[in-house]
Design an enzyme around this catalytic site. Structure first.
Site, PDB file in Angstrom:
ATOM      1  N   ASN A 113      58.179  33.571  60.136  1.00 59.21           N
ATOM      2  CA  ASN A 113      58.339  33.262  58.614  1.00 59.21           C
ATOM      3  C   ASN A 113      59.711  33.713  57.825  1.00 59.21           C
ATOM      4  OD1 ASN A 113      57.664  32.449  56.116  1.00 59.21           O
ATOM      5  ND2 ASN A 113      56.420  34.183  55.367  1.00 59.21           N
ATOM      6  N   CYS A 161      58.184  19.238  28.152  1.00 63.32           N
ATOM      7  CA  CYS A 161      58.565  20.764  27.994  1.00 63.32           C
ATOM      8  C   CYS A 161      59.524  20.701  26.858  1.00 63.32           C
ATOM      9  CB  CYS A 161      58.915  21.397  29.159  1.00 63.32           C
ATOM     10  SG  CYS A 161      59.903  22.720  28.770  1.00 63.32           S
ATOM     11  N   CYS A 177      56.253  29.141  28.370  1.00 63.05           N
ATOM     12  CA  CYS A 177      56.396  28.477  29.349  1.00 63.05           C
ATOM     13  C   CYS A 177      55.182  27.742  30.270  1.00 63.05           C
ATOM     14  CB  CYS A 177      57.431  29.247  30.318  1.00 63.05           C
ATOM     15  SG  CYS A 177      57.535  28.325  31.996  1.00 63.05           S
ATOM     16  N   CYS A 191      60.881  28.355  54.091  1.00 65.55           N
ATOM     17  CA  CYS A 191      61.232  27.589  52.581  1.00 65.55           C
ATOM     18  C   CYS A 191      62.469  27.016  52.650  1.00 65.55           C
ATOM     19  CB  CYS A 191      61.134  29.132  51.773  1.00 65.55           C
ATOM     20  SG  CYS A 191      62.498  30.540  52.106  1.00 65.55           S
TER      21      CYS A 191
END
Length: 386
Positions: free
Chosen positions: A317, A4, A90, A344
Site C-alpha cells: 500500500n 455549494c 463545508c 491512491c
C-alpha cells in the site's frame, strides 16, 4: 450532485467535479483506471463495480487555515485570490463540526491566539486540525503554532474548552516555525494524557495519532479493508508481509480473517514511522493476534534485505510514487503466490503492475475515497503465473 455556495461564488474550488453528476464521476474514474491498465493481460480479470461514497459529510478530518483577527478568526482556506474563506459549513464535514468550530473560534479569542499572517509573517496560530473517531465520536484537536510562546495561554483556558467539548480527548500543539506553506512541524506537544483516538473498522481496532496517515473517508476505508479480507480469506496463506503498513489496517484485517482457519498465521508489518508501528502493535494486541511482528523500517529496504522464508501473501500500500522498479523486480524474484496492491495513484500502480511480470491481475475494484475530485483508491489481487 450537491450545491455549494463556496464553489458557485468561486471562493473555493477544491471540489472541481462537484457539478458533475455522481454516476458520471465514477464513470470518468473507471475510464482513467482502465487506461492505466491497458498494457496488461486482463483476460482473467474480475472487474467489480466501484464502491460509492456518501456525497456529503464523509470526511473525518478538517484541516483549517486560521486567518482574520483574534477577535474574529476565520477557519477555512486562503484561496488563490488571497481571500480568507470560512469553510466551517463545508458539506464534506459532519454537520456537528460546525458547532465545534464555533466553540473553537471563541477559544481562540479567549486564549489570545493571534492568527498567523503570511504576508506580514506575524501572528502565532497557523492551522487547526480536527479529527473524529466514527467509532466513539471522540475528537483530536491540534493547534499548529509558530512557536511555544502561547502554550501557557492555551493551558490556562483548556479546562473551560473541555467542559464545553467533553468529546475532545486528544489535544496537542504542533510547532511549525517556518514562514512557508507547510502544514505541520516535527515537534508535537501533548496537552492531554490520551495520545491517540481509537477507531474501529469491521471490528478491528485501529488508532489515529497526530502526524500519522489515516484514511479520511471512514465508510469507504472500512469497505476497502473488508474487501481485502474477503479476497484472501479462503486462499492457502500461512504467512504474510504488509509493506508500507501504516497503523496495520490491511495486515490486521487479513491476518484476522486467515486466523479463523489457521491460528498460527504469521504477519510481518513494515512501516518507517515508529509511532505508526506502536499503534499497529496496540491494535494487534487488542485483536488477540499473537504471531505478529511489526517493525519500524523502510519497507523497500526490508523486503530487499530480509532473508527469512518468503511469505505466501505480500500486501503493498505504497505512497503515490508506487513501489518502484527495484522492489517490483525483487517481488518478481521472490515470487510469493499472492499479492494485494492498494493504490491512491493508478498511474504509478499501472507502471508497477507492468513491472510485476510474473503476476496476473485477477481482481480489481475502484473505491471512491474522494468524491467530487479526480482522485480515487484501487485494490487489486495478483496471482503468480505458473
Amino acid at each position: 450532485m450537491i450545491y455549494c455556495d463556496h464553489y458557485q461564488s468561486q471562493q473555493c474550488q477544491s471540489c472541481q467535479w462537484i457539478e458533475t453528476d455522481y454516476p458520471l464521476q465514477l464513470q470518468q474514474k473507471e475510464t482513467h483506471l482502465k487506461q492505466q491498465l491497458a498494457k496488461l493481460d486482463l483476460s482473467q480479470l474480475a472487474w467489480f463495480e466501484p464502491f460509492r461514497s456518501p456525497l456529503t459529510a464523509f470526511r473525518n478530518k478538517a484541516k483549517m487555515v486560521v486567518s482574520g483577527a483574534v477577535e474574529r478568526p476565520i477557519l477555512g482556506i486562503v484561496n488563490e485570490q488571497n481571500q480568507a474563506v470560512d469553510l466551517t459549513d463545508c458539506e464534506l464535514y459532519p454537520r456537528h463540526f460546525a458547532e465545534v468550530f464555533l466553540v473553537l473560534k471563541d477559544f481562540i479569542g479567549r486564549a489570545g491566539l493571534v492568527p498567523y499572517n503570511v504576508a506580514k509573517q506575524k501572528g502565532e496560530l497557523k492551522f487547526i486540525l480536527l479529527t473524529e473517531s466514527r467509532y466513539n465520536h471522540e475528537l483530536m484537536l491540534r493547534f499548529v503554532l509558530r512557536s511555544e510562546n502561547k502554550i501557557p495561554l492555551i493551558q490556562r483556558e483548556l479546562a473551560k474548552l473541555q467542559a464545553k467539548l467533553p468529546q475532545l480527548t486528544v489535544i496537542t500543539v504542533n510547532i511549525q516555525p517556518q514562514h512557508a506553506a507547510i502544514l505541520e512541524g516535527e515537534k508535537e506537544i501533548f496537552l492531554t494524557k490520551q495520545q491517540v483516538l481509537e477507531e474501529q473498522f469491521n471490528q478491528i481496532p485501529l488508532f489515529i495519532r497526530p502526524q500519522g496517515f489515516f484514511q479520511t473517508n471512514p465508510t469507504v476505508a472500512e469497505s476497502l479493508y473488508a474487501t481485502a479480507q474477503q479476497w484472501i480469506k479462503d486462499l492457502p496463506i500461512d504467512s504474510l508481509w504488509d509493506l508500507f503498513c501504516g497503523v496495520g489496517g490491511f495486515g490486521l484485517h487479513c491476518a484476522k480473517a486467515l486466523s479463523e482457519k489457521n491460528p498460527d498465521v504469521k504477519l510481518t508489518g513494515i512501516e518507517i514511522s515508529p509511532s505508526a508501528i506502536q499503534a499497529a502493535k496496540k491494535s494487534a494486541e487488542k485483536c488477540g493476534l499473537k504471531n505478529v511482528n511489526f517493525q519500524s523500517l523502510d519497507a523497500a529496504n526490508f523486503a530487499l534485505k530480509d532473508q527469512q522464508a518468503k511469505p505466501d501473501l505480500v500486501i503493498v500500500n505504497p505512497p503515490r510514487r508506487g513501489i518502484g522498479k527495484v522492489l517490483a523486480q525483487f517481488l518478481n524474484q521472490m515470487c510469493p503466490p499472492f499479492m494485494l496492491y492498494s493504490s491512491c495513484n493508478a498511474v504509478s500502480m499501472g507502471k508497477d503492475l507492468a513491472e510485476l511480470s510474473h503476476y496476473q491481475l485477477r481482481k480489481i475494484q475502484l473505491f471512491d475515497m474522494f468524491p467530487h475530485t479526480s482522485h480515487y483508491e484501487v485494490l487489486g489481487l495478483l496471482i503468480r503465473q505458473n
